[in-house]
Scaffold this active site. Structure first.
Site, short mmCIF file in Angstrom:
data_model
loop_
_atom_site.label_atom_id
_atom_site.label_comp_id
_atom_site.label_asym_id
_atom_site.label_seq_id
_atom_site.Cartn_x
_atom_site.Cartn_y
_atom_site.Cartn_z
N HIS A 1 0.80 -1.23 0.32
CA HIS A 1 0.25 -0.13 0.31
C HIS A 1 0.67 1.03 -0.33
O HIS A 1 0.67 1.94 -0.62
CB HIS A 1 -1.17 0.18 1.22
CG HIS A 1 -1.34 1.67 1.58
ND1 HIS A 1 -1.34 2.29 1.55
CD2 HIS A 1 -3.16 1.79 0.91
CE1 HIS A 1 -2.35 2.95 2.02
NE2 HIS A 1 -3.69 2.86 1.59
N CYS B 1 -1.29 -2.42 -16.53
CA CYS B 1 -1.96 -1.41 -15.16
C CYS B 1 -1.35 -2.18 -14.28
O CYS B 1 -1.05 -1.19 -13.03
CB CYS B 1 -2.58 -1.05 -15.47
SG CYS B 1 -3.68 -2.06 -14.74
C1 PEP Z 1 -2.98 -5.19 -9.96
O1 PEP Z 1 -3.35 -5.98 -9.57
O2 PEP Z 1 -1.84 -5.02 -10.72
C2 PEP Z 1 -3.33 -3.48 -10.21
C3 PEP Z 1 -3.02 -2.70 -10.85
O3 PEP Z 1 -4.15 -3.50 -9.34
P1 PEP Z 1 -3.82 -3.20 -7.93
O4 PEP Z 1 -2.77 -2.70 -7.29
O5 PEP Z 1 -4.77 -1.71 -7.64
O6 PEP Z 1 -4.13 -4.36 -6.99
#
Ligand code: PEP
Ligand code: MG
Length: 858
Positions: free
Chosen positions: A437, A813
């Protein structure tokens, strides 16, 4: 000598550097080639001989070229210099040895020209440097300093002492024969290159294991004499800022780089209020030097530093090296070379390593700053910042509101810390990996951040931070974080400001025109969207809508929604959230001005929105007007053994569908509002953590119904694109199926890595460095895309979805999206875009441009 069959016949043991001599960088190294270029430009370079890599390898193996023949290439009884010439000057190499050939007879011969004392001193210096750098004797035994006012007697005594020390240490007199001296110098430099430390150092800078060393042997221009004599260096830009200016120093009666070592005695080159200059003393020499500096820039297509000697009024150029420079200067130099028509723009773009651009985006520790290292962690978000330690997000906000710079120090951060993270100058956590986080938010906000500082102990109760060596810092103590290096320093360390104007902007604009892969930003709020635009993103690839709920009063309403006992109560809380989300979407769409925006529906488990500490639970009970025990029970009921594998993502959307309904409504109402103002928008809506086709069908049916209802009600035709985040191995394997209902797939490589490795992204930091050290993993897979496994999954997902839906739009992403290596991988798979935090967009754009340019070249 044993010849390697691969060496072309014209490469001899040694080659006199002339305009036409067959000198090449791969055979003789960069310095030799540069000297040939300077010679071709008709600069007064003293006679120079180049020894090829092959020759130097043979020397290291004990096979010396014909030194009598080599010496015969020079004037009778010359003094010589030997310098290294590796393929890339950054790979280092042994230091230059000057004045080879110096002996008692030479000292006597030189005395009439340069004076008895200077000749003896030159001999002494040579004995010292030969003893220490060639014969590798103990430096302490030769450590005599001679002051300016030391007389003949003193110098002679020091010389005799050095000669005796040499004999004592080696059991033989100091060699008087120039050939013998040269033999020893060549052998020592050739062997030094093969030493383990030298090899490891150059390999760390990217040199191949078999990198070769060339040597150049050059006739000395002494820099000592009755007429104007001395040595110096000249360059035509400032190495720190890249600003065009004549810079350098000249020191009379000196050699090598003495002018830089003794700046207080050296002359400036141009007239300068700070002291006397070469321009005042010998204007014609400065004029010639400026001409050579300018010529080398134009013809060598690079900013060089030229080493020169004046010998009885005559100027010699001994050497030219690519000017060592800061990141800031690198960008400015490349852009100005292109703007002056010396190199093409494409080459300017190719010359800047993408990581350099990232450094310039953030404040950095000043390179010359003094620092006291307190400890290290994982470098999670680049940039440097100083502030007072605080252990609570609430106090961080209070301090920020009073204008006090603070660093938020936590064992780990939770979503409720987001406002504190916003308020802090930097964030340090004891736990967590590179996609924890704190790391993700830190990068998103552009706040310097270090995570996984597992050798430090954070005690929030006692408000102390303890280093591995036992030192303790308290709340209010000042620290400085370097988030790009993962280093924590005690106190305030001098920083250098970010530098994103001028040349930087130009370089990125050029990069934007060359790249053939889109780079979007992961942007969650209107402020992020603005940053994304400023850095040239091609749209938003991931809007993590949950981050909108952590702002201000919204968290309380969100908590009311989570605590709702009845559907009516839940609807009423959602009705309050709806206009807030709609407002944000409206602003984001407006800022992005027609660029694509991909909105991800709520992803994290609901309990992440609830307080974790008692103080927070009490505040919540008060806000909800419920007994504390009720709140505690409810929090308990929501807690899961494995929340990351539990009720989150689309599972939440299926079981508590009202949340996604509200979010879809907010998106569509926002576009209706914008349509009224003449801004048509086609939003992208993305479903997280999918593992089955049916999940997509259920959510799609509801969203379609909401779109139809709002369209009918408003009279505005609504279209949108539905996509799926591929974050579970099952979604990869079923990508064909899933893409039937999804126009685009975006690979969320954070979760995909977590799920594929069965490795928690929040806990991996604890042991990742041991794993990497033991070579279990080559790199941290949360930072560098694991091309073997995760890469194969991307390939499978891409193939299967394209087989069912050839026009499916594919992207990545996860945090890897900002990393040049993963960008190359995605480009090779034919992805449409990558998406990364706004502060990484410039790096990604430059990396994408370089890939496109390189593929055109190959
Ligand atoms: C991922 O899991 O790669 C993602 C982009 O979502 P998050 O980081 O919000 O879990
Ligand atoms: Mg995810």
């Amino acid at each position: 000598m044993q010849k390697n069959v691969n060496i072309p016949p014209e490469i001899k043991d040694f080659t006199v550097i002339t305009d036409v001599a067959p000198i090449t960088v791969p055979a003789h190294g960069g310095r030799a080639k540069c000297l040939q270029r300077l010679t071709r430009l008709k600069m007064p370079v003293p006679r120079t001989v180049a020894l090829s890599f092959e020759t130097v390898r043979a020397i290291a193996d004990g096979d010396m070229p014909d030194l009598a023949a080599l010496l015969a290439e020079f004037d009778a009884a010359p003094l010589l210099t030997v310098r290294p010439s590796s393929e890339d000057p950054d790979w280092g190499g042994p230091g230059a040895i000057l004045n080879i050939g110096m002996n008692a007879a030479q000292a006597e011969a030189l005395a009439s020209d340069i004076g008895q004392d200077a000749a003896q001193l030159l001999y002494l210096r040579f004995v010292q440097s030969f003893a220490v750098h060639v014969a590798r004797l103990d430096p302490d035994a030769f450590d005599t300093t001679i002051a300016d006012n030391d007389g003949t007697e003193h110098i002679e005594k020091a010389l005799n002492t050095a000669l005796e020390a040499y004999q004592f240490e080696t059991d033989s007199p100091f060699p008087q024969d120039p050939a013998e001296q040269l033999h020893a110098v060549l052998r020592s430099m050739a062997r030094a290159w093969q030493g383990t430390t030298a090899r490891l150092l150059r390999e760390a800078k990217g040199a191949p294991a078999d990198a070769g060393l060339g040597l150049i042997v050059q006739q000395m221009a002494l820099g000592l004499g009755h007429g104007e004599s001395g040595s110096g260096v000249i360059q035509s830009v400032h190495e720190g800022s890249g600003e065009r200016m004549i810079k350098g120093r000249y020191l009379g009666q000196s050699q090598g780089r003495d002018a830089l070592k003794h700046r207080d005695q050296a002359l400036y080159l141009q007239k300068d209020a700070r002291g006397p200059s070469l321009e005042e003393r010998c204007p014609e020499i400065l004029e010639a030097l400026q001409g050579y500096a300018d010529l080398s820039r134009r013809k060598l297509r690079e900013e060089m530093q030229l080493e020169f000697v004046v010998q009885n009024g005559s100027l010699f150029i001994l050497d030219g090296v690519r000017l060592a420079r800061s990141s800031l200067a690198s960008v400015r130099i490349a852009v100005e070379l292109a703007e002056d028509g010396i190199i093409p723009k494409e080459e300017a773009v190719l010359r800047i390593p993408p990581q350099m651009v990232s450094e310039l985006l953030h404040r950095q520790i000043h390179p010359l700053a003094k620092r006291d290292l307190f400890g290290r962690g994982l470098a999670a978000s680049p940039g440097a910042a100083t502030g007072k330690i605080t252990f609570s997000a609430a106090r961080a906000q209070t301090m920020a509101s009073k204008g006090e710079a603070c660093v938020l120090v936590r064992r780990e951060t939770t979503p409720e810390d987001i406002r504190g993270m916003h308020a802090a100058q930097a964030v340090l956590t004891q736990q967590g990996g590179l996609s924890s986080h704190a790391a993700v938010i830190g990068r998103g906000l552009g706040v310097p951040c270090i995570v996984g500082a597992s050798h430090m102990e954070v005690n929030s109760r006692k408000r102390t931070l303890t280093a591995a060596d036992g030192r303790v810092l308290h709340e209010g103590d000042e620290i400085t974080l370097d988030g790009g290096a993962g280093e924590v320093f005690v106190g305030a360390v001098k920083l250098r400001e970010a530098a994103i104007g001028g040349a930087y902007q130009t370089l990125l604009e050029w990069a934007g025109t060359f790249k053939d892969l889109k780079v979007r930003a992961n942007a969650d709020t209107p402020m992020d969207a603005q940053t994304a635009r400023r850095f040239g993103a091609d749209g938003i690839g991931l809007c993590r809508t949950e981050h909108m709920f952590f702002e201000g009063d919204r968290l309380t309403v969100m908590r009311e929604m989570i605590f709702a006992d009845t559907p009516e109560d839940r609807q009423s809380a959602l009705a309050q959230l709806l206009p807030m989300q709609r407002d944000d979407f409206e602003k984001i769409f407006e800022i992005m001005d027609g660029m694509p925006v991909s909105i991800r529906l709520l992803d994290p488990p609901l309990h992440e929105f609830l307080p974790t500490e008692r103080e927070g639970l009490r505040d919540l009970a008060e806000a909800l007007d419920k007994p504390l025990s009720d709140v505690e029970q409810r929090v308990d009921a929501l807690s899961e053994f494995n929340p990351m594998l539990g009720m989150r993502g689309v599972r939440l959307g299926i079981t508590v569908p009202e949340i996604y309904d509200m979010q879809a409504r907010a998106v569509f109402e926002a576009i209706v509002a914008l349509a009224g103002r003449g801004h048509p928008v086609v939003p992208e809506i993305m479903i997280p953590l999918v593992s089955a086709k049916r999940e997509v069908e259920i959510v799609k049916t509801r969203i379609d119904a909401i779109a139809a209802e709002i369209s009918v009600r408003s009279g505005v035709p609504i279209s949108y694109k539905l996509g799926v985040m591929v974050e579970t191995p099952r979604a990869v394997l079923r990508a064909g199926d899933i893409s039937q209902n999804a126009e685009f797939l975006s690979f969320g490589t954070n979760d995909l890595t977590q799920m594929t490795y069965g490795l928690s992204r929040d806990d991996a930091g604890r042991f990742m460095s041991s794993y990497v050290q033991a070579n279990v993993f080559k790199e941290d897979p949360f930072q560098y895309l694991d091309e073997d496994a995760i890469g194969e999954l991307l390939q499978i997902g891409a193939d299967r979805s394209r087989a069912h839906r050839p026009d499916v739009v594919l992207s990545l992403c996860g945090e890897h999206g900002g990393n040049p290596q993963s960008i190359a991988f995605c480009r090779a798979l034919g992805f449409d875009y990558v998406s990364c935090s706004p502060f990484r967009v410039p790096v990604a754009r430059l990396a994408a441009a370089q890939l496109a340019l390189k593929s055109k070249l190959s």
